[in-house]
Design a protein around this motif. Structure first.
Motif, PDB file in Angstrom:
ATOM      1  N   ILE A 120      12.378  15.074  10.358  1.00  0.00           N
ATOM      2  CA  ILE A 120      11.551  13.925   9.966  1.00  0.00           C
ATOM      3  C   ILE A 120      11.021  14.202   8.573  1.00  0.00           C
ATOM      4  CG2 ILE A 120       9.518  12.534  10.477  1.00  0.00           C
ATOM      5  CD1 ILE A 120       9.750  13.296  13.382  1.00  0.00           C
ATOM      6  N   CYS A 121      11.199  13.257   7.659  1.00  0.00           N
ATOM      7  CA  CYS A 121      10.679  13.384   6.294  1.00  0.00           C
ATOM      8  C   CYS A 121       9.578  12.355   6.078  1.00  0.00           C
ATOM      9  CB  CYS A 121      11.803  13.213   5.277  1.00  0.00           C
ATOM     10  SG  CYS A 121      13.015  14.544   5.331  1.00  0.00           S
ATOM     11  N   ILE A 122       8.427  12.807   5.579  1.00  0.00           N
ATOM     12  CA  ILE A 122       7.222  11.984   5.526  1.00  0.00           C
ATOM     13  C   ILE A 122       6.582  12.087   4.149  1.00  0.00           C
ATOM     14  CG2 ILE A 122       4.918  11.631   6.517  1.00  0.00           C
ATOM     15  CD1 ILE A 122       5.995  12.957   9.094  1.00  0.00           C
ATOM     16  N   GLY A 128       9.383  22.241   4.044  1.00  0.00           N
ATOM     17  CA  GLY A 128       9.369  22.215   2.582  1.00  0.00           C
ATOM     18  C   GLY A 128       9.150  20.843   1.974  1.00  0.00           C
ATOM     19  N   LEU A 129       8.927  20.862   0.665  1.00  0.00           N
ATOM     20  CA  LEU A 129       8.689  19.653  -0.120  1.00  0.00           C
ATOM     21  C   LEU A 129       9.992  19.218  -0.789  1.00  0.00           C
ATOM     22  CD1 LEU A 129       6.848  17.576  -1.602  1.00  0.00           C
ATOM     23  CD2 LEU A 129       6.448  19.366  -3.319  1.00  0.00           C
ATOM     24  N   ARG A 130      10.349  17.962  -0.605  1.00  0.00           N
ATOM     25  CA  ARG A 130      11.521  17.388  -1.268  1.00  0.00           C
ATOM     26  C   ARG A 130      11.039  16.394  -2.313  1.00  0.00           C
ATOM     27  NH1 ARG A 130      15.812  16.595   3.760  1.00  0.00           N
ATOM     28  NH2 ARG A 130      15.879  18.819   4.322  1.00  0.00           N
ATOM     29  N   ARG A 131      11.205  16.758  -3.567  1.00  0.00           N
ATOM     30  CA  ARG A 131      10.670  15.950  -4.661  1.00  0.00           C
ATOM     31  C   ARG A 131      11.550  14.731  -4.923  1.00  0.00           C
ATOM     32  NH1 ARG A 131       6.330  18.142  -6.853  1.00  0.00           N
ATOM     33  NH2 ARG A 131       5.988  20.390  -6.684  1.00  0.00           N
ATOM     34  N   ARG A 132      10.877  13.586  -5.091  1.00  0.00           N
ATOM     35  CA  ARG A 132      11.540  12.319  -5.422  1.00  0.00           C
ATOM     36  C   ARG A 132      12.766  12.122  -4.523  1.00  0.00           C
ATOM     37  NH1 ARG A 132       9.581   9.872  -9.650  1.00  0.00           N
ATOM     38  NH2 ARG A 132      11.516   8.826 -10.240  1.00  0.00           N
ATOM     39  N   ASP A 162       8.133  11.669  -3.332  1.00  0.00           N
ATOM     40  CA  ASP A 162       8.166  12.989  -2.713  1.00  0.00           C
ATOM     41  C   ASP A 162       8.005  12.845  -1.193  1.00  0.00           C
ATOM     42  OD1 ASP A 162       8.255  14.040  -5.257  1.00  0.00           O
ATOM     43  OD2 ASP A 162       6.172  14.714  -5.263  1.00  0.00           O
ATOM     44  N   HIS A 163       8.628  13.764  -0.459  1.00  0.00           N
ATOM     45  CA  HIS A 163       8.499  13.798   0.996  1.00  0.00           C
ATOM     46  C   HIS A 163       8.338  15.233   1.472  1.00  0.00           C
ATOM     47  CE1 HIS A 163       9.939   9.665   0.848  1.00  0.00           C
ATOM     48  NE2 HIS A 163       9.767   9.566   2.153  1.00  0.00           N
ATOM     49  N   TYR A 164       7.560  15.381   2.543  1.00  0.00           N
ATOM     50  CA  TYR A 164       7.519  16.637   3.268  1.00  0.00           C
ATOM     51  C   TYR A 164       8.603  16.591   4.346  1.00  0.00           C
ATOM     52  CZ  TYR A 164       2.798  17.466   1.334  1.00  0.00           C
ATOM     53  OH  TYR A 164       1.729  17.676   0.515  1.00  0.00           O
ATOM     54  N   ALA A 165       9.297  17.712   4.553  1.00  0.00           N
ATOM     55  CA  ALA A 165      10.331  17.791   5.581  1.00  0.00           C
ATOM     56  C   ALA A 165       9.844  18.634   6.763  1.00  0.00           C
ATOM     57  CB  ALA A 165      11.608  18.392   5.004  1.00  0.00           C
ATOM     58  N   PHE A 166      10.051  18.111   7.959  1.00  0.00           N
ATOM     59  CA  PHE A 166       9.691  18.795   9.202  1.00  0.00           C
ATOM     60  C   PHE A 166      10.914  18.770  10.118  1.00  0.00           C
ATOM     61  CE2 PHE A 166       6.022  16.720   7.406  1.00  0.00           C
ATOM     62  CZ  PHE A 166       5.017  17.677   7.475  1.00  0.00           C
ATOM     63  N   ARG A 178       0.680  21.056  -1.423  1.00  0.00           N
ATOM     64  CA  ARG A 178      -0.263  20.002  -1.062  1.00  0.00           C
ATOM     65  C   ARG A 178      -0.565  19.017  -2.182  1.00  0.00           C
ATOM     66  NH1 ARG A 178      -2.767  19.800   3.584  1.00  0.00           N
ATOM     67  NH2 ARG A 178      -2.566  21.543   5.058  1.00  0.00           N
ATOM     68  N   SER A 179      -0.248  19.371  -3.396  1.00  0.00           N
ATOM     69  CA  SER A 179      -0.497  18.461  -4.523  1.00  0.00           C
ATOM     70  C   SER A 179       0.800  18.273  -5.302  1.00  0.00           C
ATOM     71  CB  SER A 179      -1.585  19.019  -5.442  1.00  0.00           C
ATOM     72  OG  SER A 179      -2.802  19.145  -4.743  1.00  0.00           O
ATOM     73  N   PRO A 180       1.790  17.571  -4.681  1.00  0.00           N
ATOM     74  CA  PRO A 180       3.071  17.412  -5.354  1.00  0.00           C
ATOM     75  C   PRO A 180       2.920  16.657  -6.666  1.00  0.00           C
ATOM     76  CG  PRO A 180       2.891  15.923  -3.483  1.00  0.00           C
ATOM     77  CD  PRO A 180       1.728  16.846  -3.394  1.00  0.00           C
ATOM     78  N   GLY A 181       3.699  17.089  -7.625  1.00  0.00           N
ATOM     79  CA  GLY A 181       3.624  16.448  -8.938  1.00  0.00           C
ATOM     80  C   GLY A 181       4.742  15.492  -9.173  1.00  0.00           C
TER      81      GLY A 181
END
Length: 209
Positions: A134-136, A156-160, A170-174, A206-209
């Motif tokens: 799930i990507c959120i 992990g963080l998936r940017r754009r 950006d999305h967080y991956a779970f 926590r603070s994606p750019g």
């Protein structure tokens, strides 16, 4: 129980989408524009049609092709939203991704976590899928609560990553793999055994750019 129901828990059930679902789904989408639009997939190539009849036809074709499982979430037999298992990969990968939406009037009834748990169990147990993702978006606190409740592991963080609401976001991956939940996702959650910190996002992300 309706033979179309694939899984049920209390008043919540999931089943395959049908052509006749297009009208209630369209009505729910149009009545929830302010609630849903911020989280909806868009296209960098231009506007995406909200024609649910065409959308349901595409989803059912993906199901026939084996690339997706389009589900309707119901509450007491009433259509509450959609949950799609998409991007199904077979063979050595055996993975898939979950996406969903629920109408605002159904919020707060545990429909989404219950449906996500049942859909994941369905994929692990019946479809022989090994990994569910799930990507959120970082801003989507309600969806983040879903993966926290169910014990999905932060990966992990998936940017754009996905084009949402007019831009690349950006999305967080779970994710979970089948071995994580031998008792089933729903059973583990209902029994209070889902790990409380699995979905914890590290400070660096926590603070994606």
């Amino acid at each position: 129980m309706d033979s179309g129901v694939l899984r049920a828990h209390g008043p919540v059930s999931i089943r395959l989408v049908r052509a006749r679902d297009a009208k209630p789904l369209q009505t729910e989408l149009m009545q929830n524009r302010s609630w849903l639009q911020r989280w909806e997939a868009t296209s960098p190539d231009g506007p995406v049609s909200l024609d649910m009849r065409a959308g349901v036809r595409r989803l059912l074709q993906q199901y026939r092709d084996g690339s997706g499982i389009p589900l309707v979430m119901e509450y007491d037999g009433e259509v509450a939203g959609q949950l799609n298992v998409w991007g199904i990969a077979r063979g050595s990968l055996a993975s898939a991704t979950i996406g969903y939406w629920v109408g605002e009037r159904f919020a707060g009834r545990a429909i989404t976590p219950t449906s996500v748990a049942m859909a994941t169990d369905l994929c692990f147990e019946d479809m022989r899928i090994h990994r569910m993702e799930i990507c959120i978006r970082p801003e989507n606190e309600k969806s983040l609560r879903v993966v926290e409740k169910l014990g999905f592991r932060y990966e992990g963080l998936r940017r754009r990553y996905i084009h949402i609401d007019g831009d690349w976001r950006d999305h967080y991956a779970f994710a979970l793999v089948r071995e994580d939940v031998p008792e089933g996702v729903l059973n583990r959650w209902v029994a209070g055994r889902a790990p409380a910190d699995a979905a914890t996002i590290p400070p660096r992300d926590r603070s994606p750019g």
